[in-house]
Design a protein around this motif. Structure first.
Motif, PDB file in Angstrom:
ATOM      1  N   PRO A  47      42.728  39.420  40.084  1.00  0.00           N
ATOM      2  CA  PRO A  47      41.689  39.102  41.077  1.00  0.00           C
ATOM      3  C   PRO A  47      40.848  37.911  40.646  1.00  0.00           C
ATOM      4  CG  PRO A  47      41.784  41.460  40.694  1.00  0.00           C
ATOM      5  CD  PRO A  47      42.662  40.829  39.663  1.00  0.00           C
ATOM      6  N   ASP A  98      38.154  37.558  37.567  1.00  0.00           N
ATOM      7  CA  ASP A  98      38.115  38.849  36.868  1.00  0.00           C
ATOM      8  C   ASP A  98      38.552  38.669  35.415  1.00  0.00           C
ATOM      9  OD1 ASP A  98      38.298  41.467  35.978  1.00  0.00           O
ATOM     10  OD2 ASP A  98      39.156  42.215  37.845  1.00  0.00           O
ATOM     11  N   GLY A 146      43.503  34.696  40.866  1.00  0.00           N
ATOM     12  CA  GLY A 146      43.823  34.833  42.274  1.00  0.00           C
ATOM     13  C   GLY A 146      43.201  33.778  43.166  1.00  0.00           C
TER      14      GLY A 146
END
Length: 398
Positions: free
Chosen positions: A146, A149, A125
Motif C-alpha cells: 500500500p 506503508d 502502490g
C-alpha cells in the motif's frame, strides 16, 4: 487508406466501452500562445519558455546539431551531456549522474539493471507507471505494498528468500502531491540490506533547499544505497531523465541498462536547455518556495488539502463530472489537468492543478475566480469547501 481488418474489430468494442465510462482521451494541440492560464503543465518553475533556457537549447543545437546521432555508447555523448550529469549530481548532493532520453527510460533502465531474476522488488502502490512497468520488465519477484506503508515494506524485506532487494517509490506522488515517507523507507532498507530507489520527478525543483529535492531535504543523499531518478521535463522545463547515485551505480548502468545502451542519446537541445534551467534555479532559488506558495493558494480556493508540493488534487469522484469540469475551465480560459481511471483509482477522478512559480498575481486571481465558479457548477460538496476557502486564500495570494 487502410481497408478495415476483422482482426482488429475488437478495438471498436474497446473504444465504445471507454467512451461509455467517460475514459476516452483526445489529443488537443495547444498554440504557442493562446492566452489561456495554464495550471495543467508540469513546468513548475516557469522555465520552459525562459529566454536563457530557450537560448541554451539554441546554442547546443548550433554546436552539435538537431539530434544526438546515435546511442550514448557510440556517438550520442557530447561534452555537454557529461557537464549536465556532473552539474545535476552536484546540485542534488550525489556523486554522479547519468542522463537518459526521458524520465520514463531512466526508471526502466535503473530498476531493471538494479534488480533482475533472483532478486526482490518492493514497489510502493503509489508509484508512477514507469516504475510499475520497470517492475514488470525486471523478471524479479515483485511485491506491491500500500502507498506509503513503510511497515509493509519492512515485512516484505524481512520475509524475502533472495539476497538482493530493491524498494521503489516516488518522492512526491504524482496524482495528489503527497510526500512518501522516505526516512522510514530508508530505515527499513538499512535494516534489511536493500537499495531504495526514489523517483524525484515531482520533487526536483520544488522540495528541498532551493529545489534540490525531497531526498536532499530529508538528508538521504549521503547514503550509497539511495538511488535517485528524475526527469528534466518538469521543473527544469526541458526534456530527458537522469539517474543520480554513486560512481559504481553509474558504471553498472552504463554497462547494463538497456534503455541507455540501445536508445539514442538525449538530444543536444534538451541537454543545453536543462543546463541553462539548472543555472537559473541556482541563481533564483526562491522559485521553489514560490511554487509552494501558489499551491497553498490554490488549495485554499478549491477546498483541497494543504499541499506538500506543486500538485493540488481536487477530487470530484465521478469521471464524467471531472471531465466536464475540466472542459468548463477551458471554456473560461483556464487549463487544468483531469485525472481519470486508470491514472487514479475508480471513484477518485479529479482536477489536478499544478502550481507555477511564474504565474502573476492577476492570473492567479483570475484562475481562482474560474475555479470557484466551476466547482460551484460541477463540484458538488467540493464547491462548499471552495467557497469557504476563498477568503482564506487571500492570505497567500501573490
Amino acid at each position: 487508406m487502410h481497408n478495415p481488418s476483422p482482426a482488429l474489430d475488437w478495438l471498436d468494442a474497446a473504444a465504445a466501452d471507454r467512451r461509455a465510462r467517460h475514459l476516452h482521451r483526445e489529443l488537443r494541440p495547444r498554440a504557442a500562445s493562446d492566452g489561456v492560464i495554464d495550471l495543467a503543465s508540469n513546468d513548475y518553475l516557469g522555465l520552459g519558455t525562459h529566454p536563457e533556457v530557450v537560448q541554451g537549447a539554441i546554442d547546443a543545437t548550433h554546436r552539435f546539431g538537431a539530434g544526438a546521432t546515435g546511442s550514448r555508447l557510440v556517438t550520442g555523448t557530447t561534452a555537454d551531456h557529461l557537464a549536465l550529469e556532473s552539474e545535476l549530481a552536484a546540485f542534488t548532493g550525489h556523486t554522479s549522474g547519468l542522463a537518459f532520453s526521458s524520465g520514463y527510460t531512466a526508471n526502466l533502465g535503473a530498476v531493471v539493471a538494479l534488480s533482475g531474476k533472483g532478486s526482490l522488488i518492493v514497489s510502493d502502490g503509489g508509484s508512477h507507471a514507469s516504475l510499475v512497468d520497470a517492475c514488470r520488465l525486471s523478471r524479479a519477484d515483485v511485491v506491491v505494498v500500500p502507498r506509503g506503508d513503510a511497515a509493509a515494506v519492512e515485512r516484505a524485506l524481512r520475509g524475502r528468500s533472495v539476497e538482493r532487494a530493491l524498494v521503489v517509490t516516488d518522492s512526491v506522488y504524482s496524482a495528489d502531491g503527497d510526500l512518501a515517507p522516505l526516512v522510514a523507507l530508508h530505515a527499513a532498507c538499512e535494516r534489511h540490506g536493500a537499495v531504495l530507489l526514489v523517483d524525484e520527478a515531482h520533487g526536483l525543483g520544488v522540495r528541498g533547499a532551493g529545489g534540490r529535492g525531497l531526498v536532499d531535504e530529508v538528508g538521504l543523499t549521503r547514503h550509497e544505497n539511495v538511488v535517485v531518478t528524475a526527469t528534466l521535463s518538469k521543473a527544469l522545463g526541458a526534456q530527458g531523465g537522469v539517474v543520480l547515485g554513486s560512481e559504481r551505480v553509474r558504471d553498472h548502468l552504463i554497462d547494463t541498462a538497456r534503455t541507455f545502451i540501445f536508445d539514442t542519446g538525449l538530444a543536444p537541445a534538451s541537454v543545453g536547455a536543462a543546463r541553462a534551467a539548472l543555472a537559473v534555479l541556482r541563481r533564483e532559488p526562491e522559485r521553489a518556495a514560490r511554487v509552494l506558495e501558489v499551491a497553498e493558494h490554490l488549495a485554499a480556493v478549491t477546498g483541497a488539502d494543504r499541499p506538500s508540493s506543486a500538485v493540488v488534487s481536487v477530487i470530484l469522484g465521478d469521471a464524467e463530472r471531472a471531465y466536464a469540469a475540466s472542459v468548463r475551465c477551458a471554456e473560461l480560459g483556464l487549463r487544468v489537468g483531469c485525472f481519470r481511471p486508470p491514472s487514479v483509482p475508480e471513484g477518485t477522478a479529479r482536477l489536478r492543478l499544478t502550481a507555477r512559480a511564474d504565474i502573476s498575481g492577476a492570473d492567479l486571481d483570475a484562475a481562482s475566480d474560474v475555479l470557484t465558479r466551476v466547482l460551484t457548477e460541477h463540484g458538488s460538496g467540493v464547491a462548499d469547501s471552495a467557497l469557504a476557502g476563498a477568503a482564506a486564500a487571500a492570505e497567500v495570494r501573490a
